[in-house]
Write a protein that holds these residues in place. Structure first.
Motif, PDB file in Angstrom:
ATOM      1  N   GLU A  42       0.909  -1.279  -0.074  1.00 17.85           N
ATOM      2  CA  GLU A  42       0.034   0.213  -0.047  1.00 17.85           C
ATOM      3  C   GLU A  42       0.770   1.214   0.068  1.00 17.85           C
ATOM      4  O   GLU A  42       0.360   2.419  -0.019  1.00 17.85           O
ATOM      5  CB  GLU A  42      -1.006  -0.062   1.260  1.00 17.85           C
ATOM      6  CG  GLU A  42      -1.923  -1.322   1.315  1.00 17.85           C
ATOM      7  CD  GLU A  42      -2.561  -1.248   2.650  1.00 17.85           C
ATOM      8  OE1 GLU A  42      -2.470  -0.360   3.365  1.00 17.85           O
ATOM      9  OE2 GLU A  42      -3.226  -2.497   2.754  1.00 17.85           O
ATOM     10  N   ASP A  44       3.398   4.085  -1.473  1.00 16.35           N
ATOM     11  CA  ASP A  44       3.910   4.361  -2.694  1.00 16.35           C
ATOM     12  C   ASP A  44       5.301   4.379  -2.877  1.00 16.35           C
ATOM     13  O   ASP A  44       5.910   4.007  -3.978  1.00 16.35           O
ATOM     14  CB  ASP A  44       3.555   5.932  -2.814  1.00 16.35           C
ATOM     15  CG  ASP A  44       2.160   6.160  -3.080  1.00 16.35           C
ATOM     16  OD1 ASP A  44       1.494   5.390  -3.561  1.00 16.35           O
ATOM     17  OD2 ASP A  44       1.758   7.329  -2.723  1.00 16.35           O
ATOM     18  N   ASN A  47       5.696   0.785  -4.381  1.00 19.07           N
ATOM     19  CA  ASN A  47       4.854   0.635  -5.582  1.00 19.07           C
ATOM     20  C   ASN A  47       5.936   1.408  -6.748  1.00 19.07           C
ATOM     21  O   ASN A  47       5.954   1.074  -7.951  1.00 19.07           O
ATOM     22  CB  ASN A  47       3.953   1.040  -5.998  1.00 19.07           C
ATOM     23  CG  ASN A  47       2.561   0.334  -5.050  1.00 19.07           C
ATOM     24  OD1 ASN A  47       2.705  -0.997  -5.079  1.00 19.07           O
ATOM     25  ND2 ASN A  47       1.940   0.959  -4.483  1.00 19.07           N
ATOM     26  N   ARG A  48       6.786   2.497  -6.219  1.00 21.75           N
ATOM     27  CA  ARG A  48       7.519   2.936  -7.412  1.00 21.75           C
ATOM     28  C   ARG A  48       8.759   2.378  -7.216  1.00 21.75           C
ATOM     29  O   ARG A  48       9.632   2.752  -8.196  1.00 21.75           O
ATOM     30  CB  ARG A  48       8.047   4.513  -6.627  1.00 21.75           C
ATOM     31  CG  ARG A  48       6.714   5.457  -6.724  1.00 21.75           C
ATOM     32  CD  ARG A  48       6.787   6.878  -6.766  1.00 21.75           C
ATOM     33  NE  ARG A  48       7.750   7.348  -5.592  1.00 21.75           N
ATOM     34  CZ  ARG A  48       7.174   7.632  -4.470  1.00 21.75           C
ATOM     35  NH1 ARG A  48       5.701   7.884  -4.436  1.00 21.75           N
ATOM     36  NH2 ARG A  48       7.989   7.918  -3.321  1.00 21.75           N
TER      37      ARG A  48
END
Length: 388
Positions: A42, A44, A47-48
């Motif tokens: 969850e 960022d 995810n990046r």
């Protein structure tokens, strides 16, 4: 129960800081571990990220699995940094979910990984570490051995992390405790995010992370335990950085210490007896191609084998490294085409000192294989002139 667990964690925290226990483990909690690890998806920063370094601790197994499932490049430190810094987990082509689960385990790390050398140009976007205890301010306590702190400092020295590279830890809620800032030292790693089974904590920690290896806190014992440190120290010294060790001066001043004996033995190898003698020795280097029993006998000459030399390395670079590590031999037999060399020393004790000094040395991205030779001799000896 939670209160008792907190007492246990705080006790371990204090004991680890004062080295009462030498082998503390990162606590593994069965209940809630999966939820804590999965919550990283969850964020960022996860995810990046393209390249993620995750410690090999059991509580972080779910994070390693999440990284593999998201097709991230996953780097895992080698245990206690004995054989290098990182291993990259490489799942087989078309790996199933079950295979990925195995890859995330300690057994999978052994079976599905390849070493990453110093010259691999790793660029880590996210760091995930285990903790014994952590505070909401981002102060972190590890096992008391300093490996996570050293790993981060080494990544800084390699250029693998930047000032803004985020650091995450995964713990049970009971491991989140108040930690006095005075318990922290300037080499201690802080964290930016804390993941627990019930919370995601952004610490907003402003305390600077390690800016690199603090050499004056490193001693000879650490260099022997973590061979890759030798290579990093050599590289930093070549750039003009101060790399004086904590016990360097005191050890060399004491002629009875192993470091001083090593220095003395290596110095005797390169000390010319007379101008005439040096000239005779130089001629001997060129002319003696045969396997002379006197040269090969352990009573007089002992040979060290150096293998896994990178194709890009020249003999001059190896000579420079040998001088730097106080391992200058009487002769060097360079066999670059076979990616190897043989070093002749005056006796077995001096050769063993050289093996110890060169252990873990990396040149051109390859960690050298260094050991006493086992009749692996060939013709074509080359002199090392220590004055060049």
């Amino acid at each position: 129960m939670h209160s008792a667990a907190k007492v246990w964690v705080v006790a371990k925290l204090l004991l680890s800081k004062f080295n009462v226990f030498s082998s503390l483990l990162i606590p593994f909690f069965m209940q809630g571990s999966h939820q804590a690890c999965c919550s990283i998806k969850e964020l960022d920063v996860f995810n990046r990220a393209h390249e993620i370094k995750v410690d090999p601790d059991k509580p972080l197994e779910g994070v390693r699995l999440a990284a593999l499932q998201a097709r991230k490049t996953l780097l895992v430190p080698t245990p206690r940094l004995r054989t290098g810094l990182f291993n990259k987990i490489v799942p087989p082509s078309g790996a199933t979910k079950e295979i990925l689960r195995i890859c995330a385990t300690s057994q999978g790390i052994k079976e599905y990984s390849v070493p990453v050398g110093l010259d691999a140009k790793a660029r880590v976007d996210l760091v995930v570490v285990g903790s014994v205890a952590v505070s909401e301010k981002g102060w972190r306590i590890g096992k008391g051995e300093g490996y996570a702190d050293m790993e981060y400092a080494m990544m800084v020295s390699m250029g693998a992390v930047q000032e803004d590279t985020p650091v995450i830890t995964v713990v049970h809620d009971c491991q989140v405790v108040d930690i006095a800032e005075e318990l922290l030292d300037d080499h201690d790693l802080t964290v930016d995010y804390i993941l627990t089974p019930t919370r995601t904590i952004k610490t907003n920690c402003k305390r600077p992370k390690p800016q690199g290896i603090i050499w004056h806190k490193v001693n000879y014992e650490m260099l022997e335990k973590i061979p890759i440190l030798k290579s990093l120290r050599y590289r930093e010294k070549q750039t003009g950085k101060a790399v004086t060790l904590r016990d360097e001066h005191s050890d060399l001043a004491d002629t009875n210490t192993p470091a001083a004996l090593n220095e003395k033995a290596m110095a005797e190898n390169t000390r010319p007896q007379t101008a005439t003698g040096s000239a005779q020795i130089r001629q001997h280097y060129v002319e003696n191609d045969s396997l002379n029993p006197r040269l090969e006998g352990s009573d007089v000459i002992t040979t060290v084998y150096v293998g896994n030399i990178a194709p890009s390395i020249r003999v001059s670079e190896l000579k420079c490294a040998l001088r730097e590590f106080h391992a200058t031999p009487l002769r060097l037999n360079w066999q670059g085409a076979q990616h190897r060399a043989f070093l002749d020393y005056k006796d077995k004790a001096t050769a063993e000192c050289a093996v110890s000094s060169l252990k873990g040395l990396s040149l051109g991205g390859n960690t050298l294989r260094v050991e006493l030779a086992k009749n692996q001799r060939n013709k074509g000896q080359v002199e090392i002139n220590s004055q060049k």
